[in-house]
Design an enzyme around this catalytic site. Structure first.
Site, PDB file in Angstrom:
ATOM      1  N   CYS A 175       0.831  -1.212   0.000  1.00 35.99           N
ATOM      2  CA  CYS A 175       0.000   0.000   0.000  1.00 35.99           C
ATOM      3  C   CYS A 175       0.863   1.259   0.000  1.00 35.99           C
ATOM      4  O   CYS A 175       0.348   2.370   0.116  1.00 35.99           O
ATOM      5  CB  CYS A 175      -0.960   0.004   1.190  1.00 35.99           C
ATOM      6  SG  CYS A 175      -0.140  -0.068   2.793  1.00 35.99           S
ATOM      7  N   GLU A 207      -1.881   1.189  -4.646  1.00 36.88           N
ATOM      8  CA  GLU A 207      -1.764  -0.206  -4.207  1.00 36.88           C
ATOM      9  C   GLU A 207      -1.068  -0.956  -5.340  1.00 36.88           C
ATOM     10  O   GLU A 207      -1.425  -0.788  -6.513  1.00 36.88           O
ATOM     11  CB  GLU A 207      -3.157  -0.793  -3.963  1.00 36.88           C
ATOM     12  CG  GLU A 207      -3.164  -2.098  -3.213  1.00 36.88           C
ATOM     13  CD  GLU A 207      -3.361  -1.918  -1.713  1.00 36.88           C
ATOM     14  OE1 GLU A 207      -3.369  -2.943  -1.022  1.00 36.88           O
ATOM     15  OE2 GLU A 207      -3.497  -0.777  -1.250  1.00 36.88           O
TER      16      GLU A 207
END
Length: 368
Positions: A326, A360
């Site tokens: 992330c 992401e």
């Protein structure tokens, strides 16, 4: 609130360009880019509640958010980032509680958690102790919302207090590679915010590991989101998670999906590293023979800080590494070490958070 939908393709292209540049020193193949829906993609949202008085002296309340730059509050009647179910509930909830002193007094925040399967949990946060009278009013509210067709759970939270009228979770059903996977998602615990992007991530991870041999180790498994989807690609799966509620959800999800080769251990990645290296023994590992696992693939989905040095060293010992990130900058930091021994076989961008700078990504690494 208006979304710059006409700019979406350019914004995504910019993210892909930046991620490609960040990964370039590690000689990856061409980046696979997975685009999001351009609106109504977010499955959870939280709002502060503003109390006001209108021109005829009636009490009014509405959802508000705060501008990240100016810190000024602004009213939110519809939220196009959130899915349609949340938007529908936002207006229905405020209409139902308007004028109800027990339900509105000292209410300062409302959190929504929704699913593609049509369920929604509404958490109402208060600066007051919640009593039986509040529960009775909340139960009546739940009944009225159900009469409107909502599959709804109502929760009340205050300092050191949490009341769930029925249950504190929703059940999601995700279609992954032609199979419906069931996931219990507990209110106020981590779930993937963009469900349709989550499906793409699960299918990508499954395609990377499709012809794997041996066993899989997963660190930070949450409610079993990835490990359940990946289980059929491996002989056995061993997964770790520190959150008690997430472990309980994972155990339920394993049972509901008929998975018989997945074991969850409640411990941190750091603790598991110590156990694997024989540094410490843990009572939580009693009855689990770590030597019975032939884990030649490891899956990691670490926090924004990336992998700590000890875990990074441990991960490097595996033949194959599936890394979901992330934070592309800490991913790049970790890849400086991992690519000394492994090559990037596949790399992907998942636009989990459209219209933001958040990225992401995923890399599939094979030992050189």
């Amino acid at each position: 609130m208006n979304l710059p939908i006409e700019q979406y393709a350019d914004l995504l292209a910019e993210k892909a360009k930046n991620l490609t540049a960040l990964l370039a020193p590690f000689n990856p193949p061409e980046l696979e880019v997975f685009e999001s829906e351009t609106s109504h993609f977010r499955m959870r949202a939280e709002f502060r509640v503003w109390h006001d008085t209108n021109e005829v002296g009636e009490n009014e309340l509405y959802h508000i958010m705060f501008d990240q730059e100016t810190k000024q509050r602004y009213r939110v009647d519809q939220f196009p980032i959130a899915n349609h179910l949340i938007n529908k509930m936002m207006s229905s909830l405020l209409a139902e509680i308007k004028g109800n002193e027990l339900l509105t007094r000292k209410l300062f925040q409302v959190d929504y958690l929704s699913t593609l399967s049509g369920e929604i949990a509404v958490s109402m946060l208060y600066h007051k102790k919640l009593n039986e009278e509040w529960q009775a009013e909340a139960a009546a509210l739940k009944a009225r919302l159900e009469h409107q067709g909502f599959k709804v759970q109502i929760l009340g939270r205050a300092t050191k207090q949490k009341i769930a009228l029925d249950r504190d979770y929703v059940e999601e059903v995700l279609p992954v590679d032609g199979r419906n996977l069931i996931y219990r998602q507990v209110e106020n615990s981590f779930t993937q915010p963009n469900a349709k992007m989550n499906i793409k991530m699960l299918e990508w991870a499954r395609s990377c590991t499709r012809h794997s041999s041996g066993d899989l180790l997963e660190l930070y498994c949450g409610n079993g989101n990835f490990s359940i989807a990946l289980a059929e690609n491996f002989r056995k799966v061993l997964a770790t998670e520190i959150s008690k509620s997430s472990v309980q959800s994972a155990q339920y999800n394993i049972e509901q999906n008929g998975i018989d080769n997945l074991q969850i251990i409640r411990m941190s990645a750091e603790e598991f590293t110590q156990a694997m290296n024989g540094v410490r023994e843990f009572n939580r590992l009693k009855g689990i023979d770590l030597k019975a696992y032939d884990c030649n693939t490891i899956f990691v989905d670490p926090p924004r800080a990336g992998l700590d040095q000890d875990t990074l060293n441990m991960v490097q010992a595996y033949e194959r590494i599936l890394y979901i990130s992330c934070n592309p900058h800490t991913l790049a930091d970790n890849l400086q070490q991992l690519t000394q021994t492994h090559r990037i076989e596949r790399a992907a961008l998942f636009d989990q958070f459209p219209y933001t700078h958040h990225v992401e990504s995923g890399v599939w690494l094979i030992r050189k």
